[in-house]
Design an enzyme around this catalytic site. Structure first.
Site, PDB file in Angstrom:
ATOM      1  N   LYS A  84      -3.887  12.224  -1.011  1.00 15.74           N
ATOM      2  CA  LYS A  84      -2.850  12.587  -0.031  1.00 15.74           C
ATOM      3  C   LYS A  84      -1.755  13.368  -0.761  1.00 15.74           C
ATOM      4  O   LYS A  84      -2.001  14.466  -1.236  1.00 15.74           O
ATOM      5  CB  LYS A  84      -2.363  11.332   0.672  1.00 15.74           C
ATOM      6  CG  LYS A  84      -3.459  10.748   1.569  1.00 15.74           C
ATOM      7  CD  LYS A  84      -3.110   9.420   2.188  1.00 15.74           C
ATOM      8  CE  LYS A  84      -4.279   8.945   3.060  1.00 15.74           C
ATOM      9  NZ  LYS A  84      -4.166   7.531   3.413  1.00 15.74           N
ATOM     10  N   ASP A 143       0.866  -1.180   0.000  1.00 15.27           N
ATOM     11  CA  ASP A 143       0.000   0.000   0.000  1.00 15.27           C
ATOM     12  C   ASP A 143       0.901   1.228   0.000  1.00 15.27           C
ATOM     13  O   ASP A 143       1.720   1.407   0.911  1.00 15.27           O
ATOM     14  CB  ASP A 143      -0.914  -0.016   1.232  1.00 15.27           C
ATOM     15  CG  ASP A 143      -1.973   1.079   1.164  1.00 15.27           C
ATOM     16  OD1 ASP A 143      -1.689   2.153   0.593  1.00 15.27           O
ATOM     17  OD2 ASP A 143      -3.073   0.864   1.702  1.00 15.27           O
TER      18      ASP A 143
HETATM   19  C1  LIG Z   1      -5.347   6.878   3.684  1.00 16.53           C
HETATM   20  C2  LIG Z   1      -5.208   5.410   3.605  1.00 16.53           C
HETATM   21  C3  LIG Z   1      -6.238   4.623   3.079  1.00 16.53           C
HETATM   22  C4  LIG Z   1      -7.528   5.284   2.659  1.00 16.53           C
HETATM   23  O1  LIG Z   1      -8.432   4.408   2.104  1.00 16.53           O
HETATM   24  P1  LIG Z   1      -9.753   4.999   1.420  1.00 16.53           P
HETATM   25  O2  LIG Z   1     -10.334   3.840   0.736  1.00 16.53           O
HETATM   26  O3  LIG Z   1      -9.343   6.127   0.548  1.00 16.53           O
HETATM   27  O4  LIG Z   1     -10.620   5.531   2.507  1.00 16.53           O
HETATM   28  C5  LIG Z   1      -6.023   3.266   2.969  1.00 16.53           C
HETATM   29  N1  LIG Z   1      -4.869   2.702   3.378  1.00 16.53           N
HETATM   30  C6  LIG Z   1      -3.859   3.432   3.910  1.00 16.53           C
HETATM   31  C7  LIG Z   1      -2.595   2.774   4.333  1.00 16.53           C
HETATM   32  C8  LIG Z   1      -4.017   4.809   4.047  1.00 16.53           C
HETATM   33  O5  LIG Z   1      -3.032   5.525   4.595  1.00 16.53           O
END
Ligand SMILES: *Cc1c(COP(=O)(O)O)cnc(C)c1O
Length: 437
Positions: free
Chosen positions: A237, A211
């Site tokens: 982000k 991720d």
């Molecule tokens: C911000 C973030 C998300 C956000 O997920 P959404 O589906 O956009 O709400 C997911 N995984 C990580 C590691 C994040 O930092």
């Protein structure tokens, strides 16, 4: 360009505002700030949670609404190239994460893209003899990743095994099907060594799923060079795509065509406009699309990505990384010089190759109220609750080198010093919890 955030070699020599102003004056990236509209009274240290507004975005979205939608109507799927936005935005993101054109699509949310790739990874594992039954991740991974994995494991007969990062080497056994990690930890800013961890996963016979929510646009990433298997990441982000911007998904091309992903909608079909009753996946990463995409959000995301194109002639991600490390080094040094004696700890590793673009401070109590007092002064970071045991409450500060300067860092720490010295954070108004922290 090498930045020298310390005034001298001696860490006890006070870093002066004038020194920070001189660093800004010499900074070859300082002009990139003009690509963003930020309120003048704000020092924005939360671009790791919601990126800032690119100056072009409001007019571009208005143009898409009034011209492409209003005048072009349905013709714009072709004439304004709406239909290929996921692939075109994917190509722009690919350059930032070490992937090739045609390997990434911008689509859906991070959570949903995780579902698709983890499901594909589990299908690959199910073909192993004997099949492996474990998905390995970190207890401090972002909760949505853990929740999605929990649900998928339940559905597919796998077990989610959660560890602390230092347990990784011993936990990578022959039971692990997929190692699912977030490259830069959202709470601490700690960064994994993608090359080493991916190699260790492969040596243990597991797939590596990354991720990149806190990596894409924040640190250089080399997915292909490091032989990762799957990756997903976030558009709102560090990519500055706007609230709820489309996320992205990458699959190593050697795996892409082995499986359907489970959300097999018509946008991932080989020939969607033949409207055939049976699903035939499109070649390549296009099969990771599901249904109709949010075109207004795609238009805003493009404005965020275009700033990275402007940064390319100034050295691109390598130059941004050098500045980000200098900003975070400066922040740590200033906090240690000016805010000592207030019980602040450092949750973020000091070593450059072990941290992302944020610095997280810990405090036994009052972290939430201290952040609220800072926000009231226009220094915007955020708060992440601890679990009362291993993980403490955190004050989180993200540093986006596209629009943060060295003088901003000096003023942010000066505000923090004043908030702590005066005790103003103890005002009742600052302890009121909001829904979004
Ligand atoms: C911000 C973030 C998300 C956000 O997920 P959404 O589906 O956009 O709400 C997911 N995984 C990580 C590691 C994040 O930092």
């Amino acid at each position: 360009m090498t930045y020298n955030p310390m005034q001298t070699e001696n860490p006890f020599v006070e870093i002066l505002l004038a020194h920070c102003q001189a660093l800004d004056a010499q900074d070859p990236l300082r002009g990139l700030r003009t690509h963003f509209s930020l309120p003048p009274e704000v020092i924005y240290l939360d671009g790791n949670s919601l990126g800032a507004l690119p100056t072009t975005a409001a007019a571009r979205v208005a143009e898409v609404v009034t011209q492409e939608w209003g005048q072009g109507l349905i013709r714009s799927w072709n004439s304004a190239k709406w239909f290929t936005l996921p692939q075109r935005m994917g190509d722009k993101i690919a350059r930032l994460i070490g992937a090739d054109p045609g390997e990434v699509v911008a689509t859906d949310s991070t959570s949903i893209n995780l579902y698709k790739v983890l499901s594909a990874a589990l299908s690959m594992a199910a073909q192993d003899a004997p099949p492996r039954k474990q998905v390995l991740s970190e207890r401090s991974n972002f909760p949505t990743d853990l929740y999605m994995a929990q649900a998928l494991c339940q559905e597919r007969g796998f077990e989610l095994h959660l560890i602390e990062p230092e347990e990784l080497a011993t936990a990578l056994t022959d039971q692990v099907a997929v190692l699912m990690l977030t490259h830069v930890n959202y709470r601490t800013g700690a960064m994994h060594n993608m090359a080493e961890v991916t190699a260790a996963a492969h040596k243990a016979g597991a797939l590596a799923l990354w991720d990149l929510a806190h990596s894409a646009g924040a640190v250089p990433v080399s997915l292909k060079a490091h032989k990762a298997d799957f990756a997903i990441g976030c558009g709102y982000k560090y990519l500055n795509g706007g609230p709820g911007a489309p996320a992205f998904v990458w699959v190593n091309p050697k795996h892409t065509e082995r499986f359907w992903q489970p959300l097999a909608g018509w946008w991932g079909h080989a020939t969607p406009f033949e409207f055939t009753p049976d699903y035939r996946p499109a070649p390549g990463i296009t099969r990771y699309l599901c249904g109709t995409q949010p075109i207004l959000s795609m238009a805003a995301l493009e404005c965020g990505l275009d700033v990275f194109e402007a940064a390319e002639s100034l050295g691109g991600m390598a130059a941004l990384r050098a500045k980000s490390l200098a900003l975070t080094d400066l922040f740590i040094a200033l906090v240690e010089q000016r805010c000592s004696g207030h019980g602040l700890g450092l949750a973020t590793p000091r070593e450059h190759d072990r941290r992302g673009s944020q610095v997280c401070l810990t405090r036994q109590e009052g972290a939430y109220a201290i952040m609220q007092a800072l926000i009231a002064r226009g220094v915007i970071g955020d708060f992440r609750a601890g679990d009362g045991a291993i993980h403490k409450d955190i004050l989180r500060f993200g540093f986006t080198p596209l629009y943060i300067g060295f003088e901003d860092v000096w003023h942010a720490v000066e505000h923090l010093r004043q908030v702590l010295d005066s005790g103003e954070w103890q005002l009742p108004a600052y302890t009121q919890k909001h829904a979004v922290t």
